[in-house]
Motif scaffolding. Structure first.
Motif, PDB file in Angstrom:
ATOM      1  N   CYS A   1      15.153  32.310  68.931  1.00  0.00           N
ATOM      2  CA  CYS A   1      14.913  31.120  68.109  1.00  0.00           C
ATOM      3  C   CYS A   1      15.306  29.844  68.852  1.00  0.00           C
ATOM      4  CB  CYS A   1      15.696  31.204  66.794  1.00  0.00           C
ATOM      5  SG  CYS A   1      14.977  32.323  65.573  1.00  0.00           S
TER       6      CYS A   1
ATOM      7  N   ILE B   1      12.624  27.066  61.788  1.00  0.00           N
ATOM      8  CA  ILE B   1      12.938  28.176  62.687  1.00  0.00           C
ATOM      9  C   ILE B   1      14.398  28.581  62.530  1.00  0.00           C
ATOM     10  CG2 ILE B   1      13.605  26.900  64.784  1.00  0.00           C
ATOM     11  CD1 ILE B   1      11.689  28.952  66.261  1.00  0.00           C
TER      12      ILE B   1
ATOM     13  N   PRO C   1      10.189  35.322  67.154  1.00  0.00           N
ATOM     14  CA  PRO C   1       9.626  34.123  66.506  1.00  0.00           C
ATOM     15  C   PRO C   1       8.564  33.468  67.371  1.00  0.00           C
ATOM     16  CG  PRO C   1      11.735  33.605  67.485  1.00  0.00           C
ATOM     17  CD  PRO C   1      11.551  35.093  67.660  1.00  0.00           C
TER      18      PRO C   1
ATOM     19  N   SER D   1      10.831  32.879  58.538  1.00  0.00           N
ATOM     20  CA  SER D   1      12.222  33.297  58.699  1.00  0.00           C
ATOM     21  C   SER D   1      12.540  34.461  57.759  1.00  0.00           C
ATOM     22  CB  SER D   1      13.174  32.131  58.421  1.00  0.00           C
ATOM     23  OG  SER D   1      13.073  31.150  59.429  1.00  0.00           O
TER      24      SER D   1
END
Length: 238
Positions: A109, A186, A232, A216
């Protein structure tokens, strides 16, 4: 059990009991496997914690939660309470394998979004400036300041333009970048960028409140509920 060693007024204690009880109804095993195993022990009321902006604390050595009186938004208080229960769950009940997967996700992330601060000049990013006698602080509470937009970015830091035409700065680039990452979703909050465990606790508390970013949430459920890794993609966070 809510412990009241500071002799807080009984009406205020009842208010806290009501909100804590409501928060506990959200702490089901659908949040995370066997999450209800973390629902035990005392919550001790205190007048103050280590820093003025701290509202709660989980002591792993005592396995105990301490909280200041609820002097703010009830939903925010509920989130904070669930966040502290999240610490107990993370330390005592989350498997080593899932912790490893979460650490990997947390690291990804941080690097998934390459924030170029110059791209955000003049844009509203929900930051507000509050002036006092010695300095001007930048924060997230609209009721405590005026809108602040990035005016320029130099090697020494970030400068902001205020509605009256004045400019303030310079502010730490990493602080502003981490804040923008939290705004895109994020990370659930800027605080979640500080530490892998805080990221987890912010995520589970936001999930409980129904406010976690959909991507998320997908990541959290994949890793914590199903035990499957998740990477991600910055394009999924705007």
């Amino acid at each position: 059990t809510l412990q009241n060693p500071i002799n807080l007024d009984s009406q205020k204690v009842e208010e806290m009991v009501e909100v804590c009880t409501k928060a506990l109804t959200l702490c089901t095993n659908s949040l995370a496997p066997n999450f209800t195993q973390a629902l035990y022990g005392d919550v001790v009321l205190v007048e103050k914690l280590g820093r003025a902006n701290w509202y709660a604390w989980y002591s792993s050595s005592k396995d105990e939660i301490t909280m200041k009186y609820m002097d703010r938004d009830k939903e925010e208080f509920m989130k904070t309470f669930i966040h502290e229960i999240g610490h107990r769950y993370y330390k005592n009940h989350l498997s080593r394998e899932k912790k490893q997967l979460w650490r990997r996700y947390d690291s990804q992330c941080h690097f998934a979004q390459r924030i170029n601060l110059s791209d955000w000049i003049g844009k509203d990013i929900n930051l507000y400036a509050k002036k006092n006698r010695t300095k001007t602080s930048v924060g997230v509470k609209p009721n405590e300041g005026v809108p602040a937009k990035i005016s320029r970015v130099i090697q020494g830091g970030v400068y902001f333009l205020l509605p009256d035409g004045s400019e303030i700065g310079a502010y730490n680039k990493k602080y502003i970048k981490d804040y923008i990452k939290a705004q895109t979703g994020i990370f659930p909050t800027k605080y979640a960028t500080t530490d892998v465990e805080e990221h987890f606790c912010e995520a589970i508390s936001y999930k409980a409140m129904g406010k976690l970013h959909p991507k998320s949430l997908e990541a959290f459920n994949s890793i914590i509920v199903d035990g499957v890794g998740f990477s991600p993609e910055s394009a999924n966070f705007k």
